[in-house]
Design a protein around this motif. Structure first.
Motif, PDB file in Angstrom:
ATOM      1  N   GLY A  77     -63.883 -38.725 -35.359  1.00 13.22           N
ATOM      2  CA  GLY A  77     -63.706 -38.038 -34.077  1.00 13.22           C
ATOM      3  C   GLY A  77     -62.836 -36.812 -34.220  1.00 13.22           C
ATOM      4  O   GLY A  77     -62.102 -36.636 -35.188  1.00 13.22           O
ATOM      5  N   GLU A  78     -62.942 -35.943 -33.239  1.00 14.25           N
ATOM      6  CA  GLU A  78     -62.089 -34.753 -33.243  1.00 14.25           C
ATOM      7  C   GLU A  78     -60.688 -35.169 -32.803  1.00 14.25           C
ATOM      8  O   GLU A  78     -60.521 -35.939 -31.862  1.00 14.25           O
ATOM      9  CB  GLU A  78     -62.652 -33.699 -32.299  1.00 14.25           C
ATOM     10  CG  GLU A  78     -63.960 -33.121 -32.792  1.00 14.25           C
ATOM     11  CD  GLU A  78     -64.453 -32.015 -31.872  1.00 14.25           C
ATOM     12  OE1 GLU A  78     -63.668 -31.531 -31.040  1.00 14.25           O
ATOM     13  OE2 GLU A  78     -65.622 -31.662 -31.987  1.00 14.25           O
ATOM     14  N   TRP A  79     -59.700 -34.647 -33.466  1.00  4.44           N
ATOM     15  CA  TRP A  79     -58.321 -34.986 -33.166  1.00  4.44           C
ATOM     16  C   TRP A  79     -57.571 -33.708 -32.885  1.00  4.44           C
ATOM     17  O   TRP A  79     -57.759 -32.711 -33.570  1.00  4.44           O
ATOM     18  CB  TRP A  79     -57.690 -35.710 -34.360  1.00  4.44           C
ATOM     19  CG  TRP A  79     -56.281 -36.133 -34.107  1.00  4.44           C
ATOM     20  CD1 TRP A  79     -55.878 -37.276 -33.511  1.00  4.44           C
ATOM     21  CD2 TRP A  79     -55.105 -35.409 -34.441  1.00  4.44           C
ATOM     22  NE1 TRP A  79     -54.523 -37.323 -33.455  1.00  4.44           N
ATOM     23  CE2 TRP A  79     -54.012 -36.179 -34.015  1.00  4.44           C
ATOM     24  CE3 TRP A  79     -54.845 -34.185 -35.036  1.00  4.44           C
ATOM     25  CZ2 TRP A  79     -52.692 -35.770 -34.172  1.00  4.44           C
ATOM     26  CZ3 TRP A  79     -53.546 -33.779 -35.193  1.00  4.44           C
ATOM     27  CH2 TRP A  79     -52.489 -34.569 -34.766  1.00  4.44           C
ATOM     28  N   ARG A  80     -56.746 -33.718 -31.872  1.00  2.54           N
ATOM     29  CA  ARG A  80     -55.905 -32.553 -31.603  1.00  2.54           C
ATOM     30  C   ARG A  80     -54.533 -33.031 -31.183  1.00  2.54           C
ATOM     31  O   ARG A  80     -54.375 -34.074 -30.550  1.00  2.54           O
ATOM     32  CB  ARG A  80     -56.532 -31.641 -30.557  1.00  2.54           C
ATOM     33  CG  ARG A  80     -56.686 -32.273 -29.212  1.00  2.54           C
ATOM     34  CD  ARG A  80     -57.447 -31.360 -28.265  1.00  2.54           C
ATOM     35  NE  ARG A  80     -57.573 -32.027 -26.991  1.00  2.54           N
ATOM     36  CZ  ARG A  80     -57.143 -31.534 -25.852  1.00  2.54           C
ATOM     37  NH1 ARG A  80     -56.592 -30.349 -25.808  1.00  2.54           N
ATOM     38  NH2 ARG A  80     -57.284 -32.213 -24.742  1.00  2.54           N
ATOM     39  N   ASN A  81     -53.542 -32.260 -31.544  1.00  2.47           N
ATOM     40  CA  ASN A  81     -52.157 -32.582 -31.235  1.00  2.47           C
ATOM     41  C   ASN A  81     -51.829 -32.056 -29.841  1.00  2.47           C
ATOM     42  O   ASN A  81     -51.953 -30.872 -29.575  1.00  2.47           O
ATOM     43  CB  ASN A  81     -51.243 -31.943 -32.288  1.00  2.47           C
ATOM     44  CG  ASN A  81     -49.808 -32.357 -32.101  1.00  2.47           C
ATOM     45  OD1 ASN A  81     -49.527 -33.332 -31.415  1.00  2.47           O
ATOM     46  ND2 ASN A  81     -48.903 -31.639 -32.723  1.00  2.47           N
ATOM     47  N   VAL A  82     -51.409 -32.947 -28.954  1.00  2.00           N
ATOM     48  CA  VAL A  82     -51.035 -32.550 -27.597  1.00  2.00           C
ATOM     49  C   VAL A  82     -49.521 -32.529 -27.531  1.00  2.00           C
ATOM     50  O   VAL A  82     -48.859 -33.520 -27.804  1.00  2.00           O
ATOM     51  CB  VAL A  82     -51.615 -33.534 -26.560  1.00  2.00           C
ATOM     52  CG1 VAL A  82     -51.172 -33.170 -25.155  1.00  2.00           C
ATOM     53  CG2 VAL A  82     -53.122 -33.568 -26.669  1.00  2.00           C
ATOM     54  N   VAL A  83     -48.968 -31.356 -27.152  1.00  2.00           N
ATOM     55  CA  VAL A  83     -47.522 -31.188 -27.118  1.00  2.00           C
ATOM     56  C   VAL A  83     -46.949 -31.584 -25.767  1.00  2.00           C
ATOM     57  O   VAL A  83     -45.884 -32.164 -25.673  1.00  2.00           O
ATOM     58  CB  VAL A  83     -47.138 -29.728 -27.466  1.00  2.00           C
ATOM     59  CG1 VAL A  83     -45.643 -29.526 -27.373  1.00  2.00           C
ATOM     60  CG2 VAL A  83     -47.646 -29.368 -28.838  1.00  2.00           C
ATOM     61  N   GLY A  84     -47.662 -31.287 -24.687  1.00  2.00           N
ATOM     62  CA  GLY A  84     -47.132 -31.580 -23.361  1.00  2.00           C
ATOM     63  C   GLY A  84     -48.127 -32.327 -22.508  1.00  2.00           C
ATOM     64  O   GLY A  84     -49.288 -32.486 -22.855  1.00  2.00           O
ATOM     65  N   GLU A  85     -47.661 -32.799 -21.367  1.00  2.00           N
ATOM     66  CA  GLU A  85     -48.528 -33.514 -20.444  1.00  2.00           C
ATOM     67  C   GLU A  85     -48.177 -33.073 -19.036  1.00  2.00           C
ATOM     68  O   GLU A  85     -46.994 -32.973 -18.686  1.00  2.00           O
ATOM     69  CB  GLU A  85     -48.320 -35.017 -20.590  1.00  2.00           C
ATOM     70  CG  GLU A  85     -49.228 -35.846 -19.729  1.00  2.00           C
ATOM     71  CD  GLU A  85     -49.054 -37.327 -19.986  1.00  2.00           C
ATOM     72  OE1 GLU A  85     -49.180 -38.101 -19.014  1.00  2.00           O
ATOM     73  OE2 GLU A  85     -48.773 -37.708 -21.132  1.00  2.00           O
ATOM     74  N   PHE A  86     -49.176 -32.796 -18.220  1.00  2.00           N
ATOM     75  CA  PHE A  86     -48.970 -32.360 -16.837  1.00  2.00           C
ATOM     76  C   PHE A  86     -49.556 -33.403 -15.913  1.00  2.00           C
ATOM     77  O   PHE A  86     -50.637 -33.928 -16.164  1.00  2.00           O
ATOM     78  CB  PHE A  86     -49.664 -31.012 -16.582  1.00  2.00           C
ATOM     79  CG  PHE A  86     -49.118 -29.892 -17.417  1.00  2.00           C
ATOM     80  CD1 PHE A  86     -47.969 -29.210 -17.025  1.00  2.00           C
ATOM     81  CD2 PHE A  86     -49.734 -29.528 -18.602  1.00  2.00           C
ATOM     82  CE1 PHE A  86     -47.469 -28.192 -17.795  1.00  2.00           C
ATOM     83  CE2 PHE A  86     -49.250 -28.510 -19.375  1.00  2.00           C
ATOM     84  CZ  PHE A  86     -48.100 -27.838 -18.974  1.00  2.00           C
ATOM     85  N   THR A  87     -48.846 -33.691 -14.825  1.00  2.00           N
ATOM     86  CA  THR A  87     -49.311 -34.658 -13.844  1.00  2.00           C
ATOM     87  C   THR A  87     -49.574 -33.941 -12.535  1.00  2.00           C
ATOM     88  O   THR A  87     -48.740 -33.177 -12.060  1.00  2.00           O
ATOM     89  CB  THR A  87     -48.261 -35.749 -13.617  1.00  2.00           C
ATOM     90  OG1 THR A  87     -47.900 -36.307 -14.904  1.00  2.00           O
ATOM     91  CG2 THR A  87     -48.760 -36.837 -12.721  1.00  2.00           C
ATOM     92  N   PHE A  88     -50.761 -34.184 -11.962  1.00  2.00           N
ATOM     93  CA  PHE A  88     -51.123 -33.614 -10.660  1.00  2.00           C
ATOM     94  C   PHE A  88     -51.275 -34.741  -9.662  1.00  2.00           C
ATOM     95  O   PHE A  88     -51.764 -35.819  -9.993  1.00  2.00           O
ATOM     96  CB  PHE A  88     -52.466 -32.850 -10.758  1.00  2.00           C
ATOM     97  CG  PHE A  88     -52.389 -31.610 -11.592  1.00  2.00           C
ATOM     98  CD1 PHE A  88     -51.845 -30.444 -11.056  1.00  2.00           C
ATOM     99  CD2 PHE A  88     -52.829 -31.604 -12.893  1.00  2.00           C
ATOM    100  CE1 PHE A  88     -51.779 -29.306 -11.817  1.00  2.00           C
ATOM    101  CE2 PHE A  88     -52.763 -30.474 -13.674  1.00  2.00           C
ATOM    102  CZ  PHE A  88     -52.230 -29.314 -13.130  1.00  2.00           C
ATOM    103  N   HIS A  89     -50.885 -34.455  -8.411  1.00  2.00           N
ATOM    104  CA  HIS A  89     -51.025 -35.473  -7.357  1.00  2.00           C
ATOM    105  C   HIS A  89     -52.394 -35.427  -6.777  1.00  2.00           C
ATOM    106  O   HIS A  89     -53.005 -34.520  -6.506  1.00  2.00           O
ATOM    107  CB  HIS A  89     -50.013 -35.281  -6.255  1.00  2.00           C
ATOM    108  CG  HIS A  89     -48.590 -35.483  -6.755  1.00  2.00           C
ATOM    109  ND1 HIS A  89     -48.243 -36.300  -7.775  1.00  2.00           N
ATOM    110  CD2 HIS A  89     -47.427 -34.941  -6.334  1.00  2.00           C
ATOM    111  CE1 HIS A  89     -46.944 -36.279  -7.972  1.00  2.00           C
ATOM    112  NE2 HIS A  89     -46.424 -35.433  -7.103  1.00  2.00           N
TER     113      HIS A  89
END
Length: 89
Positions: A77-89
């Motif tokens: 599978g494709e793998w990518r490094n996620v540095v941040g995470e955003f949460t939306f209401h």
């Protein structure tokens, strides 16, 4: 004993699709096509070449050309490094 499709894919088999163009035995100037699919291993394509050999020995319509494609069904599978995470209401 035949392997299941999943076992074959885990052992490196992929789906091979071949389109065979052949001349009609009675009308040599007419070219027709036939599509064949099977699970096979690249780069040898043993099952494809066995089918082509069968065609040449047993079928009256001489082959004009063969096009084929091979695709592994299970691959990394494709793998990518996620540095941040955003949460939306």
């Amino acid at each position: 004993m035949a392997m299941s499709e999943t076992e074959m894919m885990l052992k490196g088999y992929g789906l091979t699709t071949a389109e065979m163009f052949y001349r009609m035995p009675d009308h040599i100037h007419v070219i027709n096509s036939f599509v064949w699919q099977d699970y096979d291993q690249a780069p040898d394509h043993k099952r494809l070449f066995e089918f082509i050999e069968f065609w040449q020995n047993e079928i009256d319509g001489p082959l004009h050309s063969v096009r084929f494609a091979h695709r592994k069904m299970i691959s990394p599978g494709e793998w990518r490094n996620v540095v941040g995470e955003f949460t939306f209401h």
